[in-house]
Enzyme design. Structure first.
Site, PDB file in Angstrom:
ATOM      1  N   LYS A 144      -2.894   4.556   6.985  1.00  0.00           N
ATOM      2  CA  LYS A 144      -3.009   4.962   8.389  1.00  0.00           C
ATOM      3  C   LYS A 144      -2.625   6.418   8.533  1.00  0.00           C
ATOM      4  O   LYS A 144      -1.643   6.857   7.954  1.00  0.00           O
ATOM      5  CB  LYS A 144      -2.039   4.143   9.238  1.00  0.00           C
ATOM      6  CG  LYS A 144      -2.383   2.693   9.381  1.00  0.00           C
ATOM      7  CD  LYS A 144      -1.381   2.016  10.324  1.00  0.00           C
ATOM      8  CE  LYS A 144      -1.503   0.511  10.256  1.00  0.00           C
ATOM      9  NZ  LYS A 144      -1.051  -0.044   8.968  1.00  0.00           N
ATOM     10  N   ASP A 159     -10.689  -1.090  14.183  1.00  0.00           N
ATOM     11  CA  ASP A 159     -11.177  -1.125  12.804  1.00  0.00           C
ATOM     12  C   ASP A 159     -12.635  -1.593  12.771  1.00  0.00           C
ATOM     13  O   ASP A 159     -13.138  -2.187  13.711  1.00  0.00           O
ATOM     14  CB  ASP A 159     -10.296  -2.058  11.972  1.00  0.00           C
ATOM     15  CG  ASP A 159      -8.890  -1.496  11.809  1.00  0.00           C
ATOM     16  OD1 ASP A 159      -8.778  -0.299  11.481  1.00  0.00           O
ATOM     17  OD2 ASP A 159      -7.914  -2.244  12.038  1.00  0.00           O
ATOM     18  N   ARG A 172       0.815  -1.200   0.000  1.00  0.00           N
ATOM     19  CA  ARG A 172       0.000   0.000   0.000  1.00  0.00           C
ATOM     20  C   ARG A 172       0.858   1.263   0.000  1.00  0.00           C
ATOM     21  O   ARG A 172       0.450   2.294  -0.496  1.00  0.00           O
ATOM     22  CB  ARG A 172      -0.904  -0.018   1.227  1.00  0.00           C
ATOM     23  CG  ARG A 172      -1.724   1.214   1.396  1.00  0.00           C
ATOM     24  CD  ARG A 172      -2.860   1.011   2.354  1.00  0.00           C
ATOM     25  NE  ARG A 172      -2.439   0.529   3.643  1.00  0.00           N
ATOM     26  CZ  ARG A 172      -3.285   0.091   4.585  1.00  0.00           C
ATOM     27  NH1 ARG A 172      -4.570   0.055   4.347  1.00  0.00           N
ATOM     28  NH2 ARG A 172      -2.853  -0.317   5.740  1.00  0.00           N
ATOM     29  N   TYR A 173       2.041   1.180   0.641  1.00  0.00           N
ATOM     30  CA  TYR A 173       2.973   2.309   0.664  1.00  0.00           C
ATOM     31  C   TYR A 173       4.201   1.880  -0.130  1.00  0.00           C
ATOM     32  O   TYR A 173       4.671   0.757   0.020  1.00  0.00           O
ATOM     33  CB  TYR A 173       3.409   2.618   2.093  1.00  0.00           C
ATOM     34  CG  TYR A 173       2.293   2.803   3.079  1.00  0.00           C
ATOM     35  CD1 TYR A 173       1.572   3.994   3.125  1.00  0.00           C
ATOM     36  CD2 TYR A 173       1.968   1.794   3.981  1.00  0.00           C
ATOM     37  CE1 TYR A 173       0.553   4.169   4.050  1.00  0.00           C
ATOM     38  CE2 TYR A 173       0.951   1.966   4.914  1.00  0.00           C
ATOM     39  CZ  TYR A 173       0.248   3.157   4.943  1.00  0.00           C
ATOM     40  OH  TYR A 173      -0.751   3.327   5.861  1.00  0.00           O
ATOM     41  N   CYS A 214      -8.055 -12.771  18.947  1.00  0.00           N
ATOM     42  CA  CYS A 214      -8.610 -11.592  19.602  1.00  0.00           C
ATOM     43  C   CYS A 214     -10.027 -11.403  19.077  1.00  0.00           C
ATOM     44  O   CYS A 214     -10.264 -11.482  17.869  1.00  0.00           O
ATOM     45  CB  CYS A 214      -7.765 -10.372  19.263  1.00  0.00           C
ATOM     46  SG  CYS A 214      -6.002 -10.669  19.512  1.00  0.00           S
ATOM     47  N   ARG A 228       7.315   0.080   1.687  1.00  0.00           N
ATOM     48  CA  ARG A 228       7.169  -1.053   2.600  1.00  0.00           C
ATOM     49  C   ARG A 228       6.003  -1.948   2.191  1.00  0.00           C
ATOM     50  O   ARG A 228       5.016  -1.472   1.642  1.00  0.00           O
ATOM     51  CB  ARG A 228       7.008  -0.586   4.042  1.00  0.00           C
ATOM     52  CG  ARG A 228       5.881   0.407   4.291  1.00  0.00           C
ATOM     53  CD  ARG A 228       6.257   1.276   5.503  1.00  0.00           C
ATOM     54  NE  ARG A 228       5.178   2.071   6.036  1.00  0.00           N
ATOM     55  CZ  ARG A 228       4.826   3.276   5.554  1.00  0.00           C
ATOM     56  NH1 ARG A 228       5.422   3.786   4.490  1.00  0.00           N
ATOM     57  NH2 ARG A 228       3.867   3.955   6.126  1.00  0.00           N
ATOM     58  N   ASP A 242      -6.747   3.540  10.605  1.00  0.00           N
ATOM     59  CA  ASP A 242      -6.517   2.960   9.283  1.00  0.00           C
ATOM     60  C   ASP A 242      -7.785   3.264   8.489  1.00  0.00           C
ATOM     61  O   ASP A 242      -8.858   2.725   8.797  1.00  0.00           O
ATOM     62  CB  ASP A 242      -6.272   1.450   9.410  1.00  0.00           C
ATOM     63  CG  ASP A 242      -5.293   0.957   8.365  1.00  0.00           C
ATOM     64  OD1 ASP A 242      -5.389   1.423   7.212  1.00  0.00           O
ATOM     65  OD2 ASP A 242      -4.446   0.113   8.706  1.00  0.00           O
ATOM     66  N   CYS A 280      -3.128 -17.824  14.407  1.00  0.00           N
ATOM     67  CA  CYS A 280      -2.602 -17.125  15.579  1.00  0.00           C
ATOM     68  C   CYS A 280      -2.634 -18.079  16.766  1.00  0.00           C
ATOM     69  O   CYS A 280      -3.368 -19.061  16.754  1.00  0.00           O
ATOM     70  CB  CYS A 280      -3.453 -15.903  15.909  1.00  0.00           C
ATOM     71  SG  CYS A 280      -3.447 -14.686  14.594  1.00  0.00           S
ATOM     72  N   CYS A 334     -10.410  -8.793  16.304  1.00  0.00           N
ATOM     73  CA  CYS A 334      -9.411  -8.871  15.229  1.00  0.00           C
ATOM     74  C   CYS A 334      -9.869  -8.183  13.947  1.00  0.00           C
ATOM     75  O   CYS A 334     -10.973  -8.405  13.468  1.00  0.00           O
ATOM     76  CB  CYS A 334      -9.106 -10.326  14.922  1.00  0.00           C
ATOM     77  SG  CYS A 334      -7.964 -10.515  13.538  1.00  0.00           S
ATOM     78  N   ARG A 375      -8.602  -8.731  11.050  1.00  0.00           N
ATOM     79  CA  ARG A 375      -8.574  -9.689   9.929  1.00  0.00           C
ATOM     80  C   ARG A 375      -9.347 -10.949  10.299  1.00  0.00           C
ATOM     81  O   ARG A 375      -8.997 -12.056   9.897  1.00  0.00           O
ATOM     82  CB  ARG A 375      -7.129 -10.068   9.577  1.00  0.00           C
ATOM     83  CG  ARG A 375      -6.330  -8.929   8.989  1.00  0.00           C
ATOM     84  CD  ARG A 375      -5.164  -9.391   8.099  1.00  0.00           C
ATOM     85  NE  ARG A 375      -4.484  -8.221   7.570  1.00  0.00           N
ATOM     86  CZ  ARG A 375      -3.296  -7.772   7.995  1.00  0.00           C
ATOM     87  NH1 ARG A 375      -2.617  -8.434   8.896  1.00  0.00           N
ATOM     88  NH2 ARG A 375      -2.777  -6.684   7.462  1.00  0.00           N
TER      89      ARG A 375
HETATM   90  C1  PLP Z   1       0.031  -0.756   8.775  1.00  0.00           C
HETATM   91  C2  PLP Z   1       0.587  -1.106   7.484  1.00  0.00           C
HETATM   92  C3  PLP Z   1       1.926  -0.861   7.184  1.00  0.00           C
HETATM   93  C4  PLP Z   1       2.873  -0.267   8.200  1.00  0.00           C
HETATM   94  O1  PLP Z   1       2.630   1.074   8.376  1.00  0.00           O
HETATM   95  P1  PLP Z   1       3.577   1.916   9.333  1.00  0.00           P
HETATM   96  O2  PLP Z   1       2.886   3.221   9.417  1.00  0.00           O
HETATM   97  O3  PLP Z   1       4.911   1.963   8.665  1.00  0.00           O
HETATM   98  O4  PLP Z   1       3.667   1.182  10.626  1.00  0.00           O
HETATM   99  C5  PLP Z   1       2.392  -1.174   5.939  1.00  0.00           C
HETATM  100  N1  PLP Z   1       1.570  -1.698   4.996  1.00  0.00           N
HETATM  101  C6  PLP Z   1       0.287  -1.923   5.246  1.00  0.00           C
HETATM  102  C7  PLP Z   1      -0.547  -2.494   4.174  1.00  0.00           C
HETATM  103  C8  PLP Z   1      -0.261  -1.638   6.493  1.00  0.00           C
HETATM  104  O5  PLP Z   1      -1.552  -1.908   6.742  1.00  0.00           O
HETATM  105  S1  SF4 Z   2      -5.505  -9.127  16.110  1.00  0.00           S
HETATM  106 FE1  SF4 Z   2      -6.056 -10.848  14.738  1.00  0.00          FE
HETATM  107  S2  SF4 Z   2      -4.174 -11.291  13.613  1.00  0.00           S
HETATM  108 FE2  SF4 Z   2      -3.579 -10.106  15.425  1.00  0.00          FE
HETATM  109  S3  SF4 Z   2      -3.097 -11.640  17.024  1.00  0.00           S
HETATM  110 FE3  SF4 Z   2      -5.238 -11.040  17.303  1.00  0.00          FE
HETATM  111  S4  SF4 Z   2      -6.359 -12.587  16.124  1.00  0.00           S
HETATM  112 FE4  SF4 Z   2      -4.251 -12.674  15.384  1.00  0.00          FE
END
Ligand code: PLP
Ligand code: SF4
Length: 344
Positions: A307, A263, A82-83, A99, A86, A300, A95, A102, A104
């Site tokens: 973010k 989220d 996305r960026y 959580c 990175r 986010d 996991c 979560c 995801r």
């Molecule tokens: C959160 C995230 C990152 C990391 O973002 P930082 O601001 O550098 O911590 C990188 N890629 C994706 C897709 C993310 O969701």
């Molecule tokens: S937030 Fe989701 S991905 Fe992260 S540790 Fe908890 S269950 Fe696993």
């Protein structure tokens, strides 16, 4: 413990809540490690994060299956880009604990789609082919659930890519199962490039002596640690709980990095609170604790827009080219001060 019956037998779920928990389990994974089950016996903040509840069956209209838009930025399986500088690499979608909030939750679970050998190579090839990628973030699921041997293979391949300077690992494992952070695991993470470990931790009760010792083993090996926390109603949504968490992390040599606004994942409305309340807690925290203890409060943006920091704000334009600045105690001041107010 992986189902409602096991949680009830351990005294962590009331008989009257078992039926709803079973219904939750049809949609979302449940797991509580022995270490966190022990914590949940005495800590409501821990229990609320991991014990399923009927509230998860309530889906609000604004909630989404992919709240942060991973899918819209996934060029190959297991990569989210996305960026420019990175990427996320998600080798595993399981996991040690699940959580209840979560982000995801539709993707993670025990059968969670791990990358097979060919898919992993395709993901690594993508990183090799994109010279702008400076940082690779292992995420998931929990990447530390991979065996040290498999983890080491991935890390060594990443470290061998010239343009990759930083490897960051997002994990909950030190909190969930601290004994897993043993010498073999620590050795697997060491490589020629900078490796950072970002711990997901939301309450001071999670920082048991075992957890602090596990993090200490990583840090003593030269691996800096950061923390990511999620602002959660009923868990850490007051300044005192936040203060205890941040102080606990910093005293364990872990730098608070982000405080995430929760989220819009399905069935997580009971954990969300207004952004204005989050800003109030952060403003309070600024007045209470050292700069080392200040995370950045981030949202986010749904849809995969990234973010961003969401306050609180201390600065506003005063309309005459100057600024009005709020202090940590709630007072406001002009910047620059008016001539008559200038300190001697
Ligand atoms: C959160 C995230 C990152 C990391 O973002 P930082 O601001 O550098 O911590 C990188 N890629 C994706 C897709 C993310 O969701
Ligand atoms: S937030 Fe989701 S991905 Fe992260 S540790 Fe908890 S269950 Fe696993």
């Amino acid at each position: 413990m992986r189902d409602a019956d096991a949680l009830r037998d351990a005294g962590l779920l009331a008989e009257s809540d078992v039926a709803a928990a079973k219904q939750v389990a049809r949609r979302y994974a449940i797991a509580v490690t022995p270490h966190l089950a022990e914590g949940a016996q005495t800590s409501d903040a821990i229990a609320r994060q991991f014990i399923p509840s009927a509230e998860e069956l309530v889906i609000a209209r604004e909630e989404l299956g992919d709240p942060i838009g991973d899918e819209t930025h996934s060029p190959v399986k297991g990569i989210v880009h996305r960026y420019a500088d990175r990427v996320l690499l998600k080798p595993i979608h399981a996991c040690a604990v699940y959580c209840r909030f979560c982000f995801r939750r539709e993707q993670v679970g025990p059968g969670g789609d791990a990358l097979d050998a060919a898919e992993l190579q395709a993901a690594l090839d993508y990183i090799r082919g994109h010279g702008e990628i400076w940082e690779v973030i292992l995420s998931g699921g929990d990447p530390l659930l991979l065996s040290p041997r498999r983890l080491k293979e991935i890390i060594d391949q990443l470290a061998a890519i010239d343009h990759v300077g930083i490897i960051r690992i997002h994990t909950r494992l030190p909190v969930a199962d601290p004994a897993k952070i043993d010498g073999e695991m620590v050795a697997a993470l060491k490589c020629a490039k900078a490796v950072y470990v970002a711990l997901h931790c939301n309450h001071a009760d999670e920082l048991t002596p075992e957890v602090k010792a596990a993090c200490g083993r990583l840090i003593d090996a030269g691996i800096p640690m950061l923390a990511q926390s999620v602002l959660l109603k009923g868990v850490n949504d007051d300044a005192a709980a936040m203060e205890a968490l941040m102080r606990g992390l910093v005293a364990a040599r872990i730098k608070p990095y982000y405080l995430h606004h929760p989220d819009l994942a399905h069935g997580t409305g009971h954990f969300r609170l207004p952004i204005a309340r989050g800003q109030e807690i952060l403003r309070d925290l600024r007045g209470r604790v050292s700069g080392l203890c200040q995370p950045t409060y981030v949202l986010d943006i749904p849809g995969g827009h990234g973010k961003v920091p969401i306050g609180p704000d201390y600065l506003s334009a005063d309309g005459t080219g100057g600024w009005s600045v709020a202090d940590p105690d709630g007072g406001t001041h002009l910047y620059p001060p008016k001539a008559a107010e200038k300190p001697e």
